[in-house]
Design a protein around this motif. Structure first.
Motif, mmCIF file in Angstrom:
data_model
loop_
_atom_site.group_PDB
_atom_site.id
_atom_site.type_symbol
_atom_site.label_atom_id
_atom_site.label_comp_id
_atom_site.label_asym_id
_atom_site.label_seq_id
_atom_site.Cartn_x
_atom_site.Cartn_y
_atom_site.Cartn_z
ATOM 1 N N ASP A 279 1.162 7.087 -34.886
ATOM 2 C CA ASP A 279 -0.043 7.710 -35.030
ATOM 3 C C ASP A 279 -0.488 6.395 -34.448
ATOM 4 O O ASP A 279 -1.017 5.094 -35.203
ATOM 5 N N GLU A 280 -1.952 6.849 -32.824
ATOM 6 C CA GLU A 280 -2.983 5.781 -32.942
ATOM 7 C C GLU A 280 -3.934 5.741 -34.011
ATOM 8 O O GLU A 280 -4.048 4.133 -34.036
ATOM 9 N N GLU A 281 -4.432 6.201 -34.498
ATOM 10 C CA GLU A 281 -5.379 7.027 -35.433
ATOM 11 C C GLU A 281 -5.216 5.647 -36.202
ATOM 12 O O GLU A 281 -5.314 4.367 -36.856
ATOM 13 N N ALA A 282 -3.508 5.913 -36.765
ATOM 14 C CA ALA A 282 -3.408 5.341 -37.728
ATOM 15 C C ALA A 282 -3.278 4.096 -37.861
ATOM 16 O O ALA A 282 -3.796 3.009 -38.620
ATOM 17 N N LYS A 283 -3.053 3.528 -36.427
ATOM 18 C CA LYS A 283 -2.807 2.036 -36.199
ATOM 19 C C LYS A 283 -4.160 1.513 -35.815
ATOM 20 O O LYS A 283 -3.708 0.190 -36.479
ATOM 21 N N ASN A 284 -4.845 1.915 -35.811
ATOM 22 C CA ASN A 284 -6.240 1.328 -35.493
ATOM 23 C C ASN A 284 -7.084 1.044 -36.833
ATOM 24 O O ASN A 284 -7.868 0.098 -37.499
ATOM 25 N N ASN A 285 -6.296 2.065 -37.602
ATOM 26 C CA ASN A 285 -6.500 2.713 -38.954
ATOM 27 C C ASN A 285 -6.726 0.671 -39.765
ATOM 28 O O ASN A 285 -6.977 -0.181 -40.366
ATOM 29 N N VAL A 286 -5.061 1.079 -39.886
ATOM 30 C CA VAL A 286 -4.106 -0.878 -39.872
ATOM 31 C C VAL A 286 -5.314 -1.759 -39.658
ATOM 32 O O VAL A 286 -5.124 -2.798 -40.302
#
Length: 217
Positions: A160-167
């Motif tokens: 999940d790209e959005e999840a990675k960006n949040n991390v």
């Protein structure tokens, strides 16, 4: 932010300490709410620290860190129940094989053509699994500048790209430089980062000191 830490070992408590220092509300999760290590840890802080079961902690957290030993991670996450559904799960654990004593290899079913990160994602398809911080000593995870002013590599992967960006944003808040975070793509990247553990253990045995990996190109 409310953050859950699953696991009461050195990695979990080290990450929890940093997050509390940054002002986040942290709940340590373990099999029992009466876990002595968790209670002892929480008692060190005046605020923003609490403990509960795996399920209570997962339900509490907006983001969840899996810091349970790799061989027990899937079972712990099953105990977390619906608390991990539709949430970001930062997986720091490694499936080292401890059956033969000193862990110098990985669990056969969770390496080469599979990984713990992938197995977690397959088992919990509605959880956004992001693998990171699993190629270094626990203190270096939260104080990257203790080596070369932070000029070394922290890998990250997940579907999940959005999840990675949040991390990535959370990693930068902890102290990681953006250029030090290398995105390896989807969760199959876990095969590579988890696969570094046997090498990491050999290097640690040879140096007995703090070290990290840096990609140079």
């Amino acid at each position: 932010m409310k953050i859950a830490i699953l696991g009461t070992g050195a990695v979990g408590t080290t990450i929890a300490t940093k997050l509390i220092e940054l002002g986040h509300q942290v709940m340590i999760g373990s099999r029992s709410k009466t876990n002595e290590k968790a209670i002892e840890f929480v008692n060190k802080f005046d605020k923003n620290a609490s403990n509960g079961t795996f399920e209570e902690a997962a339900t509490f957290g907006e983001i969840i860190f899996n810091c349970v030993k790799g061989e027990f991670a899937i079972e712990a996450l099953k105990q977390a129940g619906s608390g991990i559904t539709n949430k970001i799960l930062i997986d720091v654990s490694i499936p080292v094989d401890t059956k033969k004593g000193t862990p110098l290899s990985l669990i056969p079913e969770l390496c080469n053509t599979n990984s713990l990160g992938e197995e977690i994602q397959k088992t919990f398809p509605n959880t956004k699994v992001v693998k990171t911080l699993n190629t270094m000593w626990s203190t270096l995870m939260i104080v990257p500048t203790m080596l070369q002013d932070g000029d070394h590599t922290n890998f990250i992967c997940g579907n999940d790209e959005e999840a990675k960006n949040n991390v990535k944003s959370l990693l930068k808040e902890i102290g990681w430089k953006e250029q030090a975070i290398m995105d390896l793509g989807d969760i199959t990247g876990s095969r590579g980062t988890e696969g570094l553990m046997p090498l990491w253990l050999r290097i640690w045995g040879a140096t007995m000191g703090t070290f990290s990996i840096k990609v140079v190109n």
